[in-house]
Design a protein around this motif. Sequence first.
Motif, PDB file in Angstrom:
ATOM      1  N   PRO A 342       0.832  -1.208   0.000  1.00 43.07           N
ATOM      2  CA  PRO A 342       0.000   0.000   0.000  1.00 43.07           C
ATOM      3  C   PRO A 342       0.865   1.257   0.000  1.00 43.07           C
ATOM      4  O   PRO A 342       2.073   1.179   0.238  1.00 43.07           O
ATOM      5  N   GLY A 346      -0.616   3.091   4.592  1.00 41.37           N
ATOM      6  CA  GLY A 346      -1.706   2.162   4.310  1.00 41.37           C
ATOM      7  C   GLY A 346      -1.746   1.035   5.328  1.00 41.37           C
ATOM      8  O   GLY A 346      -0.864   0.885   6.175  1.00 41.37           O
ATOM      9  N   THR A 365      -6.773  -0.085   2.177  1.00 38.46           N
ATOM     10  CA  THR A 365      -6.443   1.050   1.318  1.00 38.46           C
ATOM     11  C   THR A 365      -6.123   0.519  -0.072  1.00 38.46           C
ATOM     12  O   THR A 365      -6.102  -0.681  -0.310  1.00 38.46           O
ATOM     13  N   GLU A 366      -5.856   1.452  -1.008  1.00 39.88           N
ATOM     14  CA  GLU A 366      -5.502   1.012  -2.350  1.00 39.88           C
ATOM     15  C   GLU A 366      -4.044   0.556  -2.367  1.00 39.88           C
ATOM     16  O   GLU A 366      -3.279   0.803  -1.435  1.00 39.88           O
ATOM     17  N   SER A 424      -9.319   3.202  -5.035  1.00 35.61           N
ATOM     18  CA  SER A 424      -9.901   3.769  -3.809  1.00 35.61           C
ATOM     19  C   SER A 424     -11.364   3.378  -3.604  1.00 35.61           C
ATOM     20  O   SER A 424     -11.956   3.718  -2.571  1.00 35.61           O
ATOM     21  N   GLU A 426     -14.628   1.309  -2.592  1.00 41.20           N
ATOM     22  CA  GLU A 426     -14.935   0.284  -1.608  1.00 41.20           C
ATOM     23  C   GLU A 426     -15.872  -0.754  -2.227  1.00 41.20           C
ATOM     24  O   GLU A 426     -16.670  -0.450  -3.110  1.00 41.20           O
ATOM     25  N   ARG A 457     -12.468  -4.553  -0.101  1.00 43.38           N
ATOM     26  CA  ARG A 457     -11.805  -3.233  -0.054  1.00 43.38           C
ATOM     27  C   ARG A 457     -12.679  -2.289   0.750  1.00 43.38           C
ATOM     28  O   ARG A 457     -13.743  -1.873   0.318  1.00 43.38           O
ATOM     29  N   ASN A 459     -12.286   1.101   3.557  1.00 42.74           N
ATOM     30  CA  ASN A 459     -11.439   2.046   4.265  1.00 42.74           C
ATOM     31  C   ASN A 459     -11.548   1.824   5.768  1.00 42.74           C
ATOM     32  O   ASN A 459     -12.635   1.675   6.319  1.00 42.74           O
ATOM     33  N   SER A 460     -10.397   1.808   6.412  1.00 51.09           N
ATOM     34  CA  SER A 460     -10.400   1.568   7.863  1.00 51.09           C
ATOM     35  C   SER A 460     -10.416   2.883   8.626  1.00 51.09           C
ATOM     36  O   SER A 460      -9.998   3.910   8.115  1.00 51.09           O
TER      37      SER A 460
END
Length: 460
Positions: A342, A346, A365-366, A424, A426, A457, A459-460
């Motif tokens: 990442p 990331g 993340t991406e 990016s 989700e 995928r 985002n955290s």
Amino acid sequence: MNHRRYILFITLLMTAISSIFVSCAGDDDENDVRGVAVVHGELTTRSAYTTPVNDCELINSWWIVFVDDNNIIAKVVERESFKTYAVKSEDFVLELEAGTYDVYSFANISMATVAGLAEVSADAFAEGKTMPALDAVNYNINNLIENGTLKDELETPIPMSGKKSGVTVTGGEQSLEFEVIRMMAKVEFIFRNDCKNHNITLKSLTFRPVNTGLIPLMPDYSTLAYNNEKDPVLVDHGVTSDSLKFDFTDGTKYPNQISLSANSYGTESFTHCFYVRESLAESHPTKHFKIEMVIDGRGDEDNEYVYTISGKDYTGLNRNDYLQIPIRFTDYKVDLAVNFYPPIGGFPPVILENKSKELYCRFGTEGDFEIIPTVFDTNIGSYLAVSEYDYELIEVDDPNSIFVSGHEPSINAFTGEITGTLNSNEGTAGIYVHIYVPDPENPEVQQDFWRWIYIIRKNS
């Protein structure tokens, strides 16, 4: 005077004895002059089945037709009616004029049946008649012996046929051999349990593909050459693809439980043997013969085992083939090795869950990722080396478009890793993979695993 009578008597006696010897010798000379041969023939089954399981795999009845180069039946020989015992081969003797013959041989199938298949009269195979054309005649043998008939339930002798062209018969005495080839193949599975801590109970087995429908009455020697067999050529009508399923919980056919103790690979085995008509693996979408089993004993959620006969020599089942397939029950478990690259800051990937047919991998993340399916042998407590198994990418499903365009998951040709790049967005995508592990003792039989790897995928 008496002395002269004795001389006359002895002279007459010697003349009579000489006449007898001349007469006996003259029989052979006459045969040679007439161009007649005494043929000592032998009819035999083609080897393959090794030791027959019962008389139904042997010759129980037979008949042979000698056809001259004008396509006229010169001689028909049949087994004597008093011979009712089964044999692997049998001798016969006949007189036959010198010449060149095509010889048709049959066992365990009557002259009337062949006449009916050829759509000719019942007396069509009489000496002096024109030989009916048989090369294009077909036979639905499954009306006689069903696909999947167990070896212990075979009660009908397997029909056999053969043809030997251009047989040269000369004068005098001559020995000739003719063979008949069984019209069914025999398949045998040998099961063993290599699980260290799990007993195995086999509940069912499915074998596919198996073809049904017509087969040629006469063998196709272009595919049955010794040491150079090729796949059978299926007739162009009336043939379909099917599966054979054996239910081992059926107490009427399998009175004893089909079970193998844990860690008994070298001491216990179970054999399952049956008969099928000529079949082609290409009738299945995978172009392979597949074996699917339902078992009890391992305690995991999925109790289905799948094996593939992957060897290039096992793409077809010819008549008379004897295919023996060892099946090893193992403690293999499919897992994942994941590398993630990442951007700075990331989050690393997290394997959320490993189910029997599904593996979940979460990314925060991406970035670029690499995934390698792994095979863990719980029997020895270690992973198999990458060289001991292989895998392929079957499908990618990305409904939420979480992969960078042009960088969707694929297998890297140099490293063998499944690589891709997350953007990016989700969402969840699926990667469907096929992992196959060849048996170390018989690499032409492989154990198959299919797994969905779900890429999450979020985002955290």
